[in-house]
Design an enzyme around this catalytic site. Structure first.
Site, short mmCIF file in Angstrom:
data_model
loop_
_atom_site.label_atom_id
_atom_site.label_comp_id
_atom_site.label_asym_id
_atom_site.label_seq_id
_atom_site.Cartn_x
_atom_site.Cartn_y
_atom_site.Cartn_z
N ASP A 32 -24.34 26.58 -25.62
CA ASP A 32 -22.98 26.25 -25.17
C ASP A 32 -21.99 27.41 -25.28
OD1 ASP A 32 -23.76 23.68 -24.70
OD2 ASP A 32 -23.23 22.98 -26.70
N GLN A 58 -31.82 23.32 -18.64
CA GLN A 58 -30.92 24.43 -18.98
C GLN A 58 -31.34 25.18 -20.24
OE1 GLN A 58 -26.60 22.98 -18.48
NE2 GLN A 58 -27.83 21.18 -18.05
N MET A 84 -24.42 21.21 -19.16
CA MET A 84 -24.13 20.85 -20.55
C MET A 84 -22.77 21.40 -20.98
SD MET A 84 -27.76 21.13 -22.47
CE MET A 84 -28.99 19.85 -22.30
N GLY A 85 -22.23 20.85 -22.03
CA GLY A 85 -20.94 21.31 -22.57
C GLY A 85 -19.99 20.16 -22.82
N ASP A 140 -22.71 25.08 -34.00
CA ASP A 140 -21.55 24.91 -34.88
C ASP A 140 -21.81 23.86 -35.96
OD1 ASP A 140 -21.41 22.88 -33.02
OD2 ASP A 140 -19.23 22.71 -33.16
N THR A 200 -25.31 50.57 -11.84
CA THR A 200 -26.59 51.26 -11.73
C THR A 200 -27.55 50.71 -12.76
OG1 THR A 200 -27.75 53.31 -12.25
CG2 THR A 200 -25.53 53.15 -13.08
P1 ADP Z 1 -25.92 22.24 -33.86
O1 ADP Z 1 -26.16 23.15 -35.00
O2 ADP Z 1 -26.71 22.63 -32.65
O3 ADP Z 1 -24.45 22.07 -33.55
P2 ADP Z 1 -26.00 19.62 -35.15
O4 ADP Z 1 -24.55 19.36 -35.03
O5 ADP Z 1 -26.91 18.48 -34.87
O6 ADP Z 1 -26.52 20.80 -34.21
O7 ADP Z 1 -26.29 20.14 -36.62
C1 ADP Z 1 -27.59 20.43 -37.05
C2 ADP Z 1 -27.79 19.98 -38.47
O8 ADP Z 1 -26.84 20.65 -39.30
C3 ADP Z 1 -27.52 18.50 -38.72
O9 ADP Z 1 -28.63 17.72 -38.40
C4 ADP Z 1 -27.20 18.51 -40.18
O10 ADP Z 1 -28.39 18.55 -40.93
C5 ADP Z 1 -26.45 19.82 -40.38
N1 ADP Z 1 -25.00 19.56 -40.32
C6 ADP Z 1 -24.23 19.49 -39.23
N2 ADP Z 1 -22.95 19.21 -39.56
C7 ADP Z 1 -22.92 19.10 -40.90
C8 ADP Z 1 -21.89 18.82 -41.85
N3 ADP Z 1 -20.64 18.60 -41.48
N4 ADP Z 1 -22.23 18.79 -43.15
C9 ADP Z 1 -23.49 19.04 -43.53
N5 ADP Z 1 -24.50 19.29 -42.69
C10 ADP Z 1 -24.23 19.33 -41.39
#
Ligand code: ADP
Length: 872
Positions: free
Chosen positions: A234, A370, A276-277, A187, A617
């Protein structure tokens, strides 16, 4: 005319000067910026990139045309219209299946006439540009399906949180001529993608205003073409039932807990298992369901103030039943109603409290285990189909813009039950963030409602099976209680026992009487009578409770049909045992049995009781459903078997394995297995096998091995369904290939046989068994007790005999009569349409199989036409 030609004709022009196009990149590890040089430390890649596959041994392409080994349509490049450049990136936390996405995107993009690019190390690579953005060829992604994590790397990128970082990212995309970006991440990554999309026009303006790029340069890139894929263990993105990697992580948890359980039982211990979660309890919930845990803690359902009494009451009750083990699953984000964290230590102290339960309690935190390992069959399928869909989505968007139509809304690819979907990215991201916000604001009902329907259903299923009997308010009144017969028919399949267990638990929760009919209709006919070892017996819950993870069929199963056992006897026995309803679990024989029983109602009014079938099956050939219990277990076994076989060729090289799969006259297992292992060809009964086909495939393999020059270390796989042809079986095909190969390659035939039925059922089969079994009993409940007192009502109600099934995006009960008469190919014992025909096409496309002469008698062509959901 090929799809490639279509794509290159329809898609927008790229006025990208050749000098700015990145082609024939250097060996990647050599051009990495030195850590101490250009970048602030937070921008550095998290690890060295010299792990990159094949590129280090594969020579850089000598020109820009693809090395794709002759796909099944002719590749045509329009001189005046440069190819679309489609890039793929993996971002955020890694998840099993990300490599499958990369493979699917790269190969589908090439197949559609585009150039494929990989952006290494997630947004980090986009911001750094240069060698982080690299043209990728067909062969570069060979073997990706069987590798865990992400080979093109992922990183957390602080710079991308800032506009300045995104500005650089935009510049790098334009400089590399990337027209479309496909991002696979969680996300966070998709939130970043959404921000990038929203800001894009202003970023482009700023690049021109600050003279970093000219108006001419940015002209073809005014609109960002971006599509998201959810790679996350997740399963936390709203709008999709499953994220890529979630079911593999769940399988990892179940495998670990299955092992822990045996030590727990031996020592009569309690285990508190942390999974995790932080904001999403999907893994904890599904693990609880699949394992048959005693208690779970998830963020969406925080505990009431009396949570300690509640858990002690459940555990005490289970121990009073005689259970020797206690398993509690706790998500990282578990909390109480006031937002206070509930930790594994707190639960352990509670269970171990000398003044209370005084259980010998241990904590086990599964941690990164996991995430690990290669993707399971489902995630490979999801990654591949969603990768293909993502390419289609970006090309659709490009086509719309070219035709002057509004660009479709930026989407994220999801799955709804069994249907690949496109959801608006913005809405999916917003809804996901709302869940986290709702949890923070302690609005837990809202958090639960924002999860998909399966989540809430699963939660209720879990409660039903664990707190059984504690909540008497859900009991039906005495005059509504039913006596429900449970019977397994046909070959055993993973999940049958879990389904019986869940059905029994639900019956007991509601106050019904579940009764087992042992060893199918044959057992019913021959061993009826009132002996304790007779075929008709009540269930001992202590015994049944241990069936959640057990393979085979504990109540025994048999292929014999009711007519073979004697319909008159069946009718007499059903009356004698006062069954109000029948719950059948099994494959095509079970389907056939319901058909016979339904038809015999005219002669034997005793058979006028409701009956419903839960398909189970490995062949997945029951009409009325796209998914049967046991098919996921089978595919996992097959895929892991094929992985090992493929690897065994690494020493000898140049080897083709022809593997015979089960599946009866349905090519489902062979096709989905082929999708999971990246088969070079799949032979199925719906299509048949001809000499012409074999000749075309031999030519292709000879060609591929010649071009490959021994570089690829793994063998190639051909999957042949056991009934694909009456003459050309796996052995004969392997012999023909060997003889015709002219020493370019070796071939072997292999028959995994009953191994495909699997040992311990997969986590998915176990979870789906619970959900669907409970739905089946609910369906039977609708008819109430003593239905035989009004036989005509039952006979005239088509819903009184039905099959539960997943069909596209829905779970439905289909009347048996409709299935029997309209949707069954009785001769071939399979549905008369096959929803997976597109997948066969995907196997062929991504396996690089050239077009082969279609067999004259192919049913497949017709089935494909009838059921096509439109691949290209
Ligand atoms: P995931 O995608 O698994 O949820 P992260 O939350 O660490 O992992 O997000 C991965 C990357 O996406 C971050 O390191 C950042 O570069 C980018 N990112 C995440 N949230 C934002 C945001 N609100 N604005 C801009 N880039 C973001």
């Amino acid at each position: 005319m090929g799809a490639q030609l279509l794509a290159s004709q329809l898609l927008g022009p790229l006025n990208q000067p050749e000098s700015q196009t990145v082609v024939a990149p250097q060996l990647y590890s050599r051009v990495l910026p030195h850590p101490s040089n250009d970048y602030p430390t937070y921008l550095l890649p998290t690890r060295q990139l010299n792990h990159l596959p094949l590129t280090s041994t594969f020579p850089p392409p000598t020109n820009t045309t693809t090395t794709h080994p002759a796909p099944n349509t002719t590749h045509i490049t329009m001189a005046s219209e440069p190819k679309q450049k489609v890039a793929v990136m993996t971002s955020g936390g890694d998840s099993p299946g990300m490599n499958g996405v990369v493979r699917a995107v790269v190969r589908m993009a090439i197949h559609m006439g585009c150039d494929a690019y990989c952006v290494y190390e997630g947004y980090e690579g986009l911001v750094q540009g240069g060698s982080y953005i690299k043209k990728t060829e067909w062969d570069d992604v060979r073997g990706y399906l069987g590798i865990g994590g992400t080979y093109i790397g992922t990183a957390r990128c602080m710079a991308f949180y800032e506009r300045a970082g995104r500005l650089t990212g935009a510049k790098n995309m334009i400089l590399n001529g990337i027209n479309a970006l496909i991002i696979c991440g969680g996300d966070g990554s998709l939130t970043g993608a959404d921000k990038f999309r929203a800001e894009w026009p202003s970023l482009v303006e700023e690049l021109v205003a600050t003279k970093q790029l000219t108006q001419e340069q940015v002209e073809p890139y005014k609109k960002l073409n971006i599509v998201g894929l959810v790679g996350s263990i997740d399963n936390d993105l709203s709008g999709t039932d499953a994220t890529i990697g979630a079911y593999t992580a769940l399988a990892n948890i179940c495998e670990a807990v299955d092992k822990i359980e045996s030590t727990a039982t031996s020592h009569s211990r309690a285990f508190v298992i942390e999974v995790m979660g932080r904001h999403c309890g999907w893994l904890a919930l599904m693990a609880g369901v699949a394992i048959g845990a005693d208690h779970i803690f998830i963020p969406e359902k925080p505990r009431k103030d009396n949570w300690k009494e509640e858990i002690c009451e459940v555990v005490k009750k289970h121990r009073d039943w005689g259970k020797r083990k206690t398993i509690v699953i706790i998500a990282e984000g578990a909390m109480d109603r006031h937002g206070g964290k509930i930790t594994p230590e707190m639960v352990k102290d509670l269970l171990a409290d000398k003044k209370g339960l005084a259980l010998d309690t241990r904590i086990s935190s599964l941690g990164h285990l996991q995430r690990g390992g290669p993707a399971g069959a489902y995630d490979r399928m999801l990654a591949t189909l969603q990768g293909v869909e993502a390419v289609k989505a970006v090309l659709d968007a490009a086509k719309a813009v070219k035709e002057g139509k509004p660009q479709p809304e930026t989407c994220v690819i999801g799955i709804n039950e069994n249907k690949i979907t496109r959801q608006p990215l913005m809405a999916a991201v917003a809804a996901t963030q709302q869940v986290a916000k709702a949890i923070e604001a302690q609005d837990f009902d809202k958090a639960m409602s924002l999860r998909d329907t399966e989540f809430a259903e699963m939660y209720n299923s879990f409660k039903m099976t664990t707190a059984m009997g504690l909540d008497t308010s859900i009991h039906v009144p005495a005059n509504k209680k039913m006596r429900i017969g449970f019977i397994n028919v046909g070959a055993p399949a993973g999940g049958m026992n879990a389904a019986v267990r869940a059905g029994v638990a639900y019956c007991r929760s509601r106050g019904h009487e579940p009764v087992g009919i042992y060893n199918g209709f044959a057992g019913f006919a021959r061993h009826h009578g009132d002996k304790p070892e007779g075929a008709v017996r009540g269930f001992d819950w202590l015994e049944v409770d241990g069936w959640a993870s057990r393979g085979g069929s504990e109540i025994g199963t048999n292929r014999e049909l009711p007519e073979e056992s004697g319909m008159e006897l069946m009718a007499k026995l059903i009356k004698q045992y006062r069954f109000d309803a029948l719950f059948l679990i099994g494959g095509f024989e079970a389907f056939h049995s319901v058909a016979q029983l339904r038809k015999a109602r005219d002669t034997y009014p005793e058979l006028c009781i409701p009956m419903t079938l839960l398909p189970a099956t490995i062949s997945n050939n029951v009409p009325g459903t796209e998914y049967s219990l046991g098919s996921d277990t089978c595919l996992n076994e097959l895929v892991s078997y094929c992985d090992k076989i493929k690897q065994s060729a690494s020493a000898t090289r140049r080897r083709v394995f022809v593997i015979e799969t089960q599946g009866g006259r349905s090519g489902y297992v062979a096709t989905l297995g082929g999708l999971g292992v990246g088969a070079s060809a799949v032979y199925i009964p719906e299509e048949g096998v001809t000499l012409d086909m074999l000749a075309a495939d031999v030519r292709h393999l000879k060609d591929a091995f010649q071009k490959d020059k021994g570089r690829s270390r793994a063998g190639r796989l051909i999957l042949v369904n056991e009934k694909a042809s009456r003459v050309y079986d796996a052995r004969l095909i392997a012999n023909v290939f060997r003889e015709e190969s002219n020493n370019r390659f070796e071939s072997r035939d292999l028959i995994p046989g009953h191994l495909q039925q699997g040992g311990i059922p997969s986590a998915m089969d176990r979870c789906k068994a619970v959900r669907l079994a409970i739905m089946c009993i609910k369906e039977l409940e609708k008819f109430g007790p003593k239905p035989f007192e009004n036989p005509d009502k039952i006979k005239n109600d088509p819903t009184s005999s039905s099959v539960i099934g997943i069909q596209g995006a829905h779970v439905t009960f289909t009347p048996m009569e409709e299935l029997e008469n309209q949707r069954t190919d009785w001769k071939n014992r399979r549905p008369n349409t096959a929803y997976w025909t597109d997948m066969k096409e995907v196997v062929d496309i991504l396996g690089g199989r050239p077009k082969y002469p279609e067999p004259e008698k192919s049913l497949f062509g017709q089935i494909a036409k009838d059921t096509k959901r439109g691949l290209a």
